[in-house]
Structure formats: structure tokens, C-alpha cells
Enzyme design. Sequence first.
Site, PDB file in Angstrom:
ATOM      1  N   TYR A   1       5.290  -6.419  -0.620  1.00  0.00           N
ATOM      2  CA  TYR A   1       3.966  -6.270   0.097  1.00  0.00           C
ATOM      3  C   TYR A   1       4.115  -5.942  -1.805  1.00  0.00           C
ATOM      4  O   TYR A   1       2.607  -6.353  -2.304  1.00  0.00           O
ATOM      5  CB  TYR A   1       4.178  -5.906   1.174  1.00  0.00           C
ATOM      6  CG  TYR A   1       2.535  -5.853   1.382  1.00  0.00           C
ATOM      7  CD1 TYR A   1       1.651  -6.491   0.886  1.00  0.00           C
ATOM      8  CD2 TYR A   1       2.172  -4.692   0.960  1.00  0.00           C
ATOM      9  CE1 TYR A   1       0.527  -6.964   0.900  1.00  0.00           C
ATOM     10  CE2 TYR A   1       0.171  -4.311   1.129  1.00  0.00           C
ATOM     11  CZ  TYR A   1      -0.695  -5.433   0.929  1.00  0.00           C
ATOM     12  OH  TYR A   1      -1.645  -5.203   0.553  1.00  0.00           O
TER      13      TYR A   1
ATOM     14  N   GLU B   1      -2.781   1.573  -1.991  1.00  0.00           N
ATOM     15  CA  GLU B   1      -1.143   0.047  -0.996  1.00  0.00           C
ATOM     16  C   GLU B   1      -0.532   1.244  -0.335  1.00  0.00           C
ATOM     17  O   GLU B   1      -0.064   0.739   0.685  1.00  0.00           O
ATOM     18  CB  GLU B   1      -0.507  -0.213  -2.710  1.00  0.00           C
ATOM     19  CG  GLU B   1      -1.304  -1.325  -3.437  1.00  0.00           C
ATOM     20  CD  GLU B   1      -2.207  -2.398  -2.055  1.00  0.00           C
ATOM     21  OE1 GLU B   1      -2.448  -2.865  -0.704  1.00  0.00           O
ATOM     22  OE2 GLU B   1      -3.397  -3.080  -2.479  1.00  0.00           O
TER      23      GLU B   1
ATOM     24  N   ASP C   1       1.296 -10.433   4.358  1.00  0.00           N
ATOM     25  CA  ASP C   1       1.341  -8.951   5.161  1.00  0.00           C
ATOM     26  C   ASP C   1       0.863 -10.117   6.411  1.00  0.00           C
ATOM     27  O   ASP C   1       0.742 -10.951   7.283  1.00  0.00           O
ATOM     28  CB  ASP C   1       0.321  -8.024   4.633  1.00  0.00           C
ATOM     29  CG  ASP C   1      -1.198  -8.504   4.723  1.00  0.00           C
ATOM     30  OD1 ASP C   1      -1.574  -9.644   5.232  1.00  0.00           O
ATOM     31  OD2 ASP C   1      -1.838  -7.748   4.960  1.00  0.00           O
TER      32      ASP C   1
END
Length: 304
Positions: free
Chosen positions: A130, A45, A148
Amino acid sequence: MSESAFSLPDDRDTVRRALVEWYEEDHRGFPWRETTDPYEILVSEVMSQQTQLERVVEAFDGFVERWPDAERLAAADRSAVVGFWSDHSLGYNNRARYLHEAAGQVMAEFDGEFPETPDELRELQGVGPYTANAVASFAFNNGNAVVDTNVKRVLHRAFDVPDDDDTFADAAAELMPAGESRTWNNAIMELGGVACTKTPACDDAECPWRAWCGAYATGDFSAPDVPTQSPFEGSRRQFRGRTVRVLGEYDELALSELGPRVRVDYTTDGEHGREWLRELLTDLEDDGLVAVDTDGETTVRLRR
DNA sequence: GTCCCGACAG
DNA sequence: CTGTCGGGAC
């Protein structure tokens, strides 16, 4: 959550099922979709923030092979992690530092046990809203709806959700089937990544939401504004990146050695000379990326 | 030039 | 809330 400024379809379950089935039928096989290890998910991520996924794949495999878990990453020299980041052109070297720090936090503050909720994950360095939901979802199936730029684009086009962060969060949460954050968040981001792209590929990608999509009906595929980036060429960012890359090749360098390797027009007393370089290095030092030694001749190295 | 699964400091 | 942070691919 006041008046709904948007209108999701009434038959939500049908809409949800359509997307999930579309995703499970066929999707890109990224390595981080083959694991539920929170450490590996976090690595993927952080790497994926503002970097194309195709370019992340190789770096991801190399990274988790070299540092297989939080314990070993925490024990690594930061210079090695930042050097790896730079070598793999992942950009934003700060994120390498964040990851290194986050690994240390997992060991020191969470006793080596990865946090499992978005709120706890938010405490880790470099983990914002996020990433917290993404890790909670993909590692533990325990997240809220992620928002996002992909998700925003999808919601805006399909269901006329206005360009407002809180409203996006509300709409995304309302749409996500409870307890299915892992599959759902993967699916809706996949939709934005391969079908609801800037230049939409509704039919080619067999978008499962064509029947409900406002944009597909009207032909208006405008998307929320994404802040435009200032040019990279000649930017401060470029020279910061070069500095880190050069320092990754040496154990230690004097300013007079570093300068010309960072920019060809470097002259000690020139417009972009020692003064300019010192200022750049001060910022990198404040960011915890380099160490400057002023005892005797000034030298620089990546921070260990 | 534009885009890319954001976060943080001031 | 605004500016900053990399760099490759298109």
C-alpha cells in the site's frame, strides 16, 4: 488475471472522469496533499496506517517541522522519534522505528536520493504494498493503483468485486487511468473516506458513481469483512504503549520504578510483577524500542 | 464494543 | 496464513 470475476462499466472513461471531477471540485485539504516531497508523503502515509486522518494532521505538521527531511530524521536519536510518536498518541510505536530506519536507508542505500518506484520503495523498512504505491503516486505520480480498506469497500460495493486481495488489485489497476496515479488514488480514497463510508453517504456526499453503483441500485451496502481487533483495555498492547510513554518521560528507570508506573497493581513478586515486566521489556527490546541494562541494578531507557 | 489510507514476524 | 502491534473518538 484470468476470468474477470467482476464487471467494470463499459464506459470506463466516463466513470473515471466523474470521480476525478468530483474530487477536484471539493476534497479535504490535508497538508500532505499540498506537497509532493517524498519524505513528507512517506511520513504522512506511515502515520495514517491504522490511525484516523484527523488525528494525524497535528502530528504531521509537528513532525516535519522538527525533522524536515530524511537526512535530519536519520541523524536523530530513535528515542526522540519514538518519544514524539508516543506523545502524539499515534499508536504502533514500531512505525516510528520503521520511519527512522527508512530515513537511514534513504541516506545509506539510496545516497540520500528518495527511490521513485514502488519496487524500490518496498525496500524501505515499514513500506509494504500500500505505502509503496501511495508514495510513488503522491510524490512522483508514478504508482500503481492503491488498495486499502477504503478502495476495497468502494470496489466491492460499486462493481461487485469479490473479497479477494488479488482480485481487488486487478480491478483497481484496470480502473485507474494510466499515468494519473496521483490524482486517481487520492480521488478513490477520498470517495471511500467521505462518501462510501461504512454508513454510506451517497446522496449527502453527492457520490459521482451512483449511476453505476451496484449497491446504490440494490440497497445492499455490505462491505468486505475487516478483521476485528481484540479489546485494547487490559491488553498487552496497552502496557507496551504505557511503558514507552513512561520511558519517554525519564532518561532511565529501574524496574522497581518503572513497574508501578506501568500498572497500578504491580508488585515485585506478584502475578504482574518483575517477571511479567521483564518479558514485556524483552519484546520491546527485540523490537528495537527500548534498551535494557543489566550491569548492576537492571535499568531501562528508550533506545537511542 | 467498533473503527481507523498496513506491515511484519513466526 | 495468522497473530500482533496503540490509542483516541464514536
